[in-house]
Design a protein around this motif. Structure first.
Motif, PDB file in Angstrom:
ATOM      1  N   THR A   1      57.137 -38.445  59.507  1.00 52.64           N
ATOM      2  CA  THR A   1      55.969 -38.506  60.723  1.00 52.64           C
ATOM      3  C   THR A   1      55.115 -37.603  61.503  1.00 52.64           C
ATOM      4  O   THR A   1      54.524 -38.321  62.127  1.00 52.64           O
ATOM      5  CB  THR A   1      57.148 -39.191  61.615  1.00 52.64           C
ATOM      6  OG1 THR A   1      57.644 -37.550  62.104  1.00 52.64           O
ATOM      7  CG2 THR A   1      57.205 -40.637  61.778  1.00 52.64           C
ATOM      8  N   ASN A   2      55.255 -36.556  60.219  1.00 48.43           N
ATOM      9  CA  ASN A   2      54.280 -35.314  60.822  1.00 48.43           C
ATOM     10  C   ASN A   2      52.863 -35.579  60.015  1.00 48.43           C
ATOM     11  O   ASN A   2      52.339 -34.945  59.594  1.00 48.43           O
ATOM     12  CB  ASN A   2      54.680 -33.961  60.624  1.00 48.43           C
ATOM     13  CG  ASN A   2      55.256 -33.839  59.398  1.00 48.43           C
ATOM     14  OD1 ASN A   2      54.867 -34.858  58.819  1.00 48.43           O
ATOM     15  ND2 ASN A   2      55.618 -32.427  58.923  1.00 48.43           N
TER      16      ASN A   2
ATOM     17  N   GLU B   1      49.092 -37.463  58.985  1.00 48.15           N
ATOM     18  CA  GLU B   1      48.079 -38.856  59.343  1.00 48.15           C
ATOM     19  C   GLU B   1      47.637 -38.770  59.098  1.00 48.15           C
ATOM     20  O   GLU B   1      46.279 -39.438  58.966  1.00 48.15           O
ATOM     21  CB  GLU B   1      47.856 -37.487  60.723  1.00 48.15           C
ATOM     22  CG  GLU B   1      47.496 -36.015  60.718  1.00 48.15           C
ATOM     23  CD  GLU B   1      47.321 -35.982  62.315  1.00 48.15           C
ATOM     24  OE1 GLU B   1      47.186 -36.381  63.590  1.00 48.15           O
ATOM     25  OE2 GLU B   1      46.803 -34.486  62.734  1.00 48.15           O
TER      26      GLU B   1
ATOM     27  N   ASP C   1      47.867 -42.880  58.084  1.00 46.92           N
ATOM     28  CA  ASP C   1      48.524 -42.529  58.877  1.00 46.92           C
ATOM     29  C   ASP C   1      50.222 -42.609  59.407  1.00 46.92           C
ATOM     30  O   ASP C   1      50.351 -43.853  59.627  1.00 46.92           O
ATOM     31  CB  ASP C   1      47.336 -42.601  60.586  1.00 46.92           C
ATOM     32  CG  ASP C   1      48.385 -42.285  61.416  1.00 46.92           C
ATOM     33  OD1 ASP C   1      49.565 -40.833  61.383  1.00 46.92           O
ATOM     34  OD2 ASP C   1      47.614 -42.348  62.340  1.00 46.92           O
TER      35      ASP C   1
ATOM     36  N   THR D   1      52.284 -41.310  61.214  1.00 51.76           N
ATOM     37  CA  THR D   1      52.956 -40.977  62.477  1.00 51.76           C
ATOM     38  C   THR D   1      53.494 -41.898  63.045  1.00 51.76           C
ATOM     39  O   THR D   1      54.564 -41.812  64.802  1.00 51.76           O
ATOM     40  CB  THR D   1      51.952 -39.952  63.278  1.00 51.76           C
ATOM     41  OG1 THR D   1      50.905 -41.068  63.875  1.00 51.76           O
ATOM     42  CG2 THR D   1      51.103 -38.763  62.935  1.00 51.76           C
ATOM     43  N   GLU D   2      53.538 -43.531  63.478  1.00 51.00           N
ATOM     44  CA  GLU D   2      53.526 -44.365  64.192  1.00 51.00           C
ATOM     45  C   GLU D   2      55.171 -45.207  63.367  1.00 51.00           C
ATOM     46  O   GLU D   2      55.591 -45.660  63.999  1.00 51.00           O
ATOM     47  CB  GLU D   2      52.745 -45.252  64.691  1.00 51.00           C
ATOM     48  CG  GLU D   2      51.891 -44.332  65.591  1.00 51.00           C
ATOM     49  CD  GLU D   2      51.894 -43.674  66.593  1.00 51.00           C
ATOM     50  OE1 GLU D   2      53.644 -44.482  67.376  1.00 51.00           O
ATOM     51  OE2 GLU D   2      52.176 -42.883  67.236  1.00 51.00           O
ATOM     52  N   VAL D   3      55.310 -44.918  62.197  1.00 48.75           N
ATOM     53  CA  VAL D   3      56.277 -45.123  61.547  1.00 48.75           C
ATOM     54  C   VAL D   3      57.047 -45.352  61.958  1.00 48.75           C
ATOM     55  O   VAL D   3      57.687 -43.969  62.310  1.00 48.75           O
ATOM     56  CB  VAL D   3      56.409 -44.967  59.673  1.00 48.75           C
ATOM     57  CG1 VAL D   3      55.099 -45.560  59.333  1.00 48.75           C
ATOM     58  CG2 VAL D   3      56.685 -43.320  59.706  1.00 48.75           C
ATOM     59  N   THR D   4      58.121 -45.957  61.510  1.00 57.31           N
ATOM     60  CA  THR D   4      59.802 -45.940  62.136  1.00 57.31           C
ATOM     61  C   THR D   4      60.738 -46.374  61.120  1.00 57.31           C
ATOM     62  O   THR D   4      62.550 -45.904  61.256  1.00 57.31           O
ATOM     63  CB  THR D   4      59.883 -47.216  62.851  1.00 57.31           C
ATOM     64  OG1 THR D   4      59.661 -48.558  61.877  1.00 57.31           O
ATOM     65  CG2 THR D   4      59.005 -47.764  64.064  1.00 57.31           C
TER      66      THR D   4
END
Length: 491
Positions: A111-112, A114, A133, A135-138
């Motif tokens: 998540t870091n 991008e 990117d 950064t928003e993945v779960t």
């Protein structure tokens, strides 16, 4: 320090370890072949000891699972199953990354990022993927989806299976190639994090052309020590089945092939183009046919047969009278049952006393299933034990009567096992005579082993260090399949 003499000058002790004996074959291993793309083309065969492992890999609806379910439903339950991949259609190129550790797969590692990037090498061309990117993945499925979104333009898909990342081409066949990923010139490199580089990934697999079912079986014959074969695919024609059965019949390594016949025309005596009729006409003693509405019923029969432990006492069985759990028994007329018996086609039949049995337990050629299964074990057991006798001897087996006696003793030890497991039993020998054995003689041990005295061996054979021929007569124990009783009443 003063020099000291070695104790070896007075007492010299050495240890000589005998080489490990070669092991006998396992005559309880079934190979189910199917077209599902779960098993990679390079892997081809996987082994399973229970149905849960099959379900985890194939799900609950794949033909391989449905066949395996019947195999493991038997009682007693067989212990080992193998599933093989049939390349029924052309395959894509595949690059499989190595398994990620828990730390490497931790979401915080991704998540870091991008502006992630990596370079694909597809069919000789190079493509950079940048600006990834995360950064928003779960989860890592989302990481794979982000890579796929850009890689799709170049004919590549990325997937996360819970352990590793895998790249697959949309193109198939030998022209499809995919090599290790490298780092792009810009962005944060992720090829190593995905374990898709040369230093971290498994060897790339080029696409392969579609293969015939015979090509598949020939390939798998060299990849596993399986004994029984069944194919989980309902598209095979009678000719396809016969091609496989004839290969199994001719192969040097003893194996058997089981096929289920769902075509009801096999019930008609006038119809002779079914698999059972044609297999019988060809005398295929390594083809086992079974009629059933369940297309995998023959697998259940092999599951029962493959529970035999040839090392145990009175352990051999006949397939007749056995049950096929999860298979519905067929309701037959006497004419239909007789037709199947005439065609040497087995069936799980319902009887009017609320029972159902597998009948008759025969191969397409003139042999009972248990005869083929048992004598295949016997051949391998004798071969293996004679090999071990020669291989493990610290000196040599002399080319003398004493040496030949060692060979005969080795063979008789295996034949005693055959008596113990009820494959062989005392009886009258009705074949041609040899040595001191004549037709009509009684075999009190169930077998007779003979070799001519070494003095009678030709010099040319002696110089080749070949043992005199050893001949064995064995009396199979057989099995009782029917009984006639006459009750005479007087009043």
């Amino acid at each position: 320090m003063a020099k000291l003499l070695s104790v070896d000058r007075v007492v010299n002790v050495t240890i000589n370890l005998q080489p490990l004996a070669a092991s006998r074959r396992n005559f309880g291993v079934l190979l189910i072949v199917g077209p599902s793309d779960v098993i990679a083309a390079a892997e081809r065969i996987r082994s399973y000891t229970d149905i849960d492992g099959v379900a985890a890999d194939f799900g609950l609806t794949a033909p391989e699972y449905l066949a395996a379910e019947l195999f493991f439903s038997q009682s007693p339950r067989p212990s080992l199953l193998q599933i093989g991949r049939w390349l029924k259609t052309a395959t894509p190129a595949v690059l499989r990354g190595a398994v990620l550790t828990a730390e490497e797969a931790a979401l915080a590692q991704w998540t870091n990022i991008e502006d992630g990037s990596l370079t694909l090498h597809v069919a000789g061309d190079t493509y950079d993927i940048t600006g990834l990117d995360f950064t928003e993945v779960t989860n890592l499925n989302a990481v794979a989806a982000a890579i796929s979104a850009q890689a799709a333009v170049y004919g590549v898909a990325c997937a996360w299976d819970g352990e590793r990342f895998t790249l697959t081409t949309t193109a198939t066949g030998p022209e499809a190639t995919l090599t290790y990923c490298t780092n792009a010139a810009t962005g944060t490199p992720i090829a190593a994090a995905c374990k898709l580089t040369e230093a971290t990934a498994l060897a790339p697999q080029d696409g392969q052309a579609a293969e015939t079912i015979k090509d598949c079986v020939v390939e798998l014959a060299d990849r596993g020590d399986w004994y029984g074969l069944a194919i989980a695919d309902n598209s095979l024609t009678v000719d396809d089945h016969l091609i496989v059965a004839q290969y199994i019949q001719a192969a040097s390594k003893s194996r058997i092939y089981a096929a289920t016949i769902t075509d009801t025309r096999v019930l008609d005596a006038a119809y002779t183009d079914d698999l059972a009729s044609r297999g019988q006409a060809l005398g295929l003693t390594r083809l086992f046919c079974l009629y059933s509405a369940n297309q995998y019923a023959a697998v259940s029969a092999l599951g029962r047969a493959f529970t035999v432990n040839f090392s145990a006492n009175r352990s051999t069985i006949t397939l007749k009278f056995k049950q096929l759990p999860s298979v519905e028994a067929e309701g037959l007329t006497e004419t239909q049952a007789n037709t199947l018996a005439t065609k040497r086609c087995n069936v799980f039949a319902a009887y009017n006393n609320d029972t159902a049995i597998l009948q008759e337990g025969v191969m397409s050629g003139d042999a009972w299933f248990d005869e083929i299964h048992g004598t295949d074990w016997l051949q391998n057991a004798v071969q293996t034990e004679l090999w071990n006798l020669l291989y493990q001897s610290k000196t040599k087996i002399p080319q003398t009567n004493s040496g030949v006696h060692q060979l005969i003793t080795c063979i008789e030890a295996v034949l005693d096992q055959a008596v113990n497991n009820a494959l062989v039993a005392p009886g009258t020998w009705n074949g041609d005579g040899f040595g001191q054995l004549e037709s009509g003689d009684y075999l009190p041990k169930g077998y007779y082993v003979y070799s001519e005295p070494i003095e009678l061996q030709a010099q040319s054979e002696r110089e080749q260090r070949v043992a005199p021929p050893i001949q064995c007569a064995i009396k199979l124990a057989g099995a009782i399949h029917s009984v006639d009783v006459a009750i005479n009443v007087n009043r």
